[in-house]
Design an enzyme around this catalytic site. Structure first.
Site, short mmCIF file in Angstrom:
data_model
loop_
_atom_site.label_atom_id
_atom_site.label_comp_id
_atom_site.label_asym_id
_atom_site.label_seq_id
_atom_site.Cartn_x
_atom_site.Cartn_y
_atom_site.Cartn_z
CG HIS A 65 -1.97 -0.98 1.24
ND1 HIS A 65 -3.03 -0.95 2.11
CD2 HIS A 65 -2.20 -2.05 0.43
CE1 HIS A 65 -3.84 -1.96 1.85
NE2 HIS A 65 -3.35 -2.64 0.85
CE1 TYR A 192 -4.74 3.77 9.02
CE2 TYR A 192 -5.19 3.89 11.37
CZ TYR A 192 -4.47 3.38 10.32
OH TYR A 192 -3.47 2.48 10.56
N PRO A 284 -2.94 0.26 19.01
CG PRO A 284 -4.76 -1.13 18.54
CD PRO A 284 -4.12 -0.37 19.65
CE LYS A 288 5.11 3.40 13.48
NZ LYS A 288 5.05 2.93 12.12
CE1 TYR A 376 -0.60 4.06 9.72
CE2 TYR A 376 0.58 2.64 8.20
CZ TYR A 376 -0.51 2.89 9.01
OH TYR A 376 -1.51 1.96 9.09
C1 LIG Z 1 -5.39 -8.97 20.75
C2 LIG Z 1 -4.27 -8.19 20.11
C3 LIG Z 1 -4.48 -7.53 18.91
C4 LIG Z 1 -3.45 -6.79 18.33
N1 LIG Z 1 -3.69 -6.13 17.17
C5 LIG Z 1 -2.72 -5.38 16.63
C6 LIG Z 1 -2.94 -4.66 15.45
O1 LIG Z 1 -4.04 -4.68 14.90
N2 LIG Z 1 -1.91 -3.93 14.94
C7 LIG Z 1 -0.68 -3.89 15.56
O2 LIG Z 1 0.25 -3.24 15.07
N3 LIG Z 1 -0.43 -4.57 16.66
C8 LIG Z 1 -1.42 -5.32 17.22
N4 LIG Z 1 -1.17 -6.00 18.33
C9 LIG Z 1 0.17 -5.93 18.90
C10 LIG Z 1 1.13 -6.95 18.28
O3 LIG Z 1 0.44 -8.12 17.96
C11 LIG Z 1 2.25 -7.22 19.29
O4 LIG Z 1 2.95 -5.99 19.48
C12 LIG Z 1 3.21 -8.31 18.87
O5 LIG Z 1 2.58 -9.57 18.96
C13 LIG Z 1 4.46 -8.31 19.78
O6 LIG Z 1 5.25 -9.44 19.52
P1 LIG Z 1 6.02 -10.16 20.71
O7 LIG Z 1 6.78 -11.27 20.08
O8 LIG Z 1 6.74 -9.15 21.51
O9 LIG Z 1 4.89 -10.72 21.69
P2 LIG Z 1 3.79 -11.85 21.45
O10 LIG Z 1 3.36 -11.88 20.02
O11 LIG Z 1 2.77 -11.66 22.50
O12 LIG Z 1 4.57 -13.20 21.71
C14 LIG Z 1 4.94 -13.63 23.00
C15 LIG Z 1 4.96 -15.15 23.02
O13 LIG Z 1 5.44 -15.61 24.28
C16 LIG Z 1 4.64 -16.71 24.69
N5 LIG Z 1 4.79 -16.82 26.14
C17 LIG Z 1 4.10 -16.20 27.11
N6 LIG Z 1 4.58 -16.53 28.32
C18 LIG Z 1 5.62 -17.37 28.11
C19 LIG Z 1 6.53 -18.03 28.95
N7 LIG Z 1 6.47 -17.92 30.29
N8 LIG Z 1 7.49 -18.81 28.40
C20 LIG Z 1 7.56 -18.96 27.07
N9 LIG Z 1 6.70 -18.36 26.20
C21 LIG Z 1 5.77 -17.57 26.72
C22 LIG Z 1 3.26 -16.35 24.20
O14 LIG Z 1 2.43 -17.50 24.07
C23 LIG Z 1 3.57 -15.73 22.85
O15 LIG Z 1 3.59 -16.67 21.79
C24 LIG Z 1 -2.18 -6.73 18.94
C25 LIG Z 1 -1.97 -7.42 20.14
C26 LIG Z 1 -3.00 -8.13 20.75
C27 LIG Z 1 -2.75 -8.83 22.05
#
Ligand SMILES: Cc1cc2nc3c(=O)[nH]c(=O)nc-3n(C[C@H](O)[C@H](O)[C@H](O)COP(=O)(O)OP(=O)(O)OC[C@H]3O[C@@H](n4cnc5c(N)ncnc54)[C@H](O)[C@@H]3O)c2cc1C
Length: 389
Positions: A65, A192, A284, A288, A376
């Site tokens: 996009h 948006y 969200p 980011k 963005y």
């Molecule tokens: C419901 C929801 C909707 C979202 N929608 C958007 C969106 O529309 N746009 C956007 O930009 N961002 C969105 N986000 C944010 C984005 O998805 C997160 O910023 C991103 O997932 C971060 O990645 P991460 O790897 O840091 O964490 P996560 O993706 O949360 O990964 C962490 C992992 O650690 C695992 N875990 C937890 N505890 C333990 C443990 N004790 N030991 C081992 N593993 C463990 C979990 O199961 C998970 O798989 C959303 C987040 C949520 C929760």
């Protein structure tokens, strides 16, 4: 610890530098590969996926996009990323990024344990921190140089070091009701919309699936939103006088997500480093969250690479400082986009006039539009190879 975007990207970047790592994840492979969350990749994240050899499916299936629409007072105004920055964003689900990273790790025969239980990190102030967990009821202990807490906002790593941390937090007075629907996108690009009834976002996950959101109260009861009401409200908020027609279809997923900003500082203590959502959360609206998790992984992979090459802790010590500039930039941009587009609390008419004045400015001044576009599409990443030349 954690096989989300942060943990999987970090382990892949370490592998490319010849550094051994073990990834443990409390959920199943199927669960993490189908968890629907973010869907917008910044240009630097897209470039990174190509640089690390994982861009094939992204190139084939991702939707590039070159702009977004800001819709208010019933009219659309395009922010042209390509013209303003020379860059673009790519719509590609977070679960697809996760699938690509998992496939690469398993193909390379590298350790990745799903469904682990009873995870703890100890001895993090020593040079040999440990991680304990159990798989299939068998207790295991890992000893390592570094533990990366990539376990998301509800993981155990931040709690393990919370005494060393300061938290900065803001909770917004609204939430997002999000749906996935089997419909063609009604617009080629993300829309948006800032409407007197509240914010709405029209986005997509592919040619046949749309992802759409409505601003709702933080304690909203999803049962009060039957599908017909969702479509009606999306139609009202997304309406423009320029012929936009909302495609309606089967809603196969819906949920309410709270909106918060959160940063833990520092992002490390001893040999435990927090990466991604474990350290920070953004609302969200700026798209980011996942990009920021990947940016942290880049910084930590470089620091671990320098540590392994020289034995010096210097880059590890700099980890927080090297992440926080980008983290706070993203926090500010996400808060800005949220304030710009959501209905103010109590529908304060003065606040609403200020908001519309700002929307007018962002869509009529090239300088203001460029600032929004630059944030963005994403700022450059600190990759290990950028450091190493
Ligand atoms: C419901 C929801 C909707 C979202 N929608 C958007 C969106 O529309 N746009 C956007 O930009 N961002 C969105 N986000 C944010 C984005 O998805 C997160 O910023 C991103 O997932 C971060 O990645 P991460 O790897 O840091 O964490 P996560 O993706 O949360 O990964 C962490 C992992 O650690 C695992 N875990 C937890 N505890 C333990 C443990 N004790 N030991 C081992 N593993 C463990 C979990 O199961 C998970 O798989 C959303 C987040 C949520 C929760």
């Amino acid at each position: 610890m954690g096989a989300g975007p942060a943990g999987l990207m970090l382990s892949h970047l370490l592998h490319l530098q010849g550094i051994e790592s073990i990834v443990i994840e409390t959920r199943s492979r199927d669960y993490v590969e189908h968890r629907v969350r973010a869907g917008v990749l910044e240009q630097p994240t897209v470039d990174l996926m190509h640089e690390i050899g994982l861009g094939k499916r992204l190139a084939a299936e991702g939707l590039t996009h070159e702009g977004i629409a800001l819709r208010f007072r019933g009219h659309s105004h395009r922010i042209d990323f390509a013209d303003l920055t020379g860059s673009a964003i790519t719509v590609y689900g977070q679960q697809e990024v996760v699938k690509d990273l998992i496939a690469a790790r398993l193909e390379a025969g590298l350790p990745l344990h799903f469904d682990v239980e009873q995870v703890t990190a100890t001895d993090i102030d020593s040079s040999r921190p440990r991680v304990q967990f159990s798989v299939d009821g068998t207790a295991q202990t890992l000893e390592a140089d570094v533990v990366a807490g990539c376990d998301g906002f509800h993981g155990v790593c931040r709690t393990t070091i919370e005494k060393a941390l300061t938290f900065f937090e803001h909770t917004y007075p609204f939430a997002w009701l999000g749906i996935l629907a089997r419909t063609h996108p009604s617009s080629k690009e993300l829309v948006y919309a800032s409407h007197d009834n509240g914010f709405a976002l029209h986005s997509m996950r592919g040619p046949d699936v749309t992802r759409q959101y409505l601003q709702v109260a933080p304690d909203e009861d999803i049962d009060r939103w039957p599908d017909e009401r969702i479509w009606q409200e999306l139609g009202t908020r997304l309406h423009d006088g320029d012929g936009f027609e909302l495609e309606i279809g089967e809603i196969f997923d819906k949920g309410v997500t709270p909106m918060r900003s959160f940063v833990a500082e520092p992002m490390q203590s001893g040999r435990l480093f927090l990466v991604g959502d474990a350290a920070h959360i953004v609302p969200p609206t700026g798209a980011k969250g996942m990009n920021l998790a990947i940016a942290d992984a880049c910084v930590l992979s470089h620091a671990i690479g320098a540590f392994c090459a020289t034995g010096s802790d210097e880059q590890l010590d700099e980890y927080t400082a090297n992440c926080l500039r980008r983290v706070w930039r993203a926090e500010q941009f996400s808060a800005f986009m949220t304030a710009l587009l959501h209905r103010p609390q109590d529908q304060d008419p003065f606040e609403r006039r200020l908001q519309l004045a700002h929307l007018d400015y962002v869509t009529s001044s090239r300088a203001a539009a460029m600032s929004l576009a630059e944030n963005y599409v994403g700022l450059p990443l600190v990759t290990p190879w950028a450091f190493n030349g």
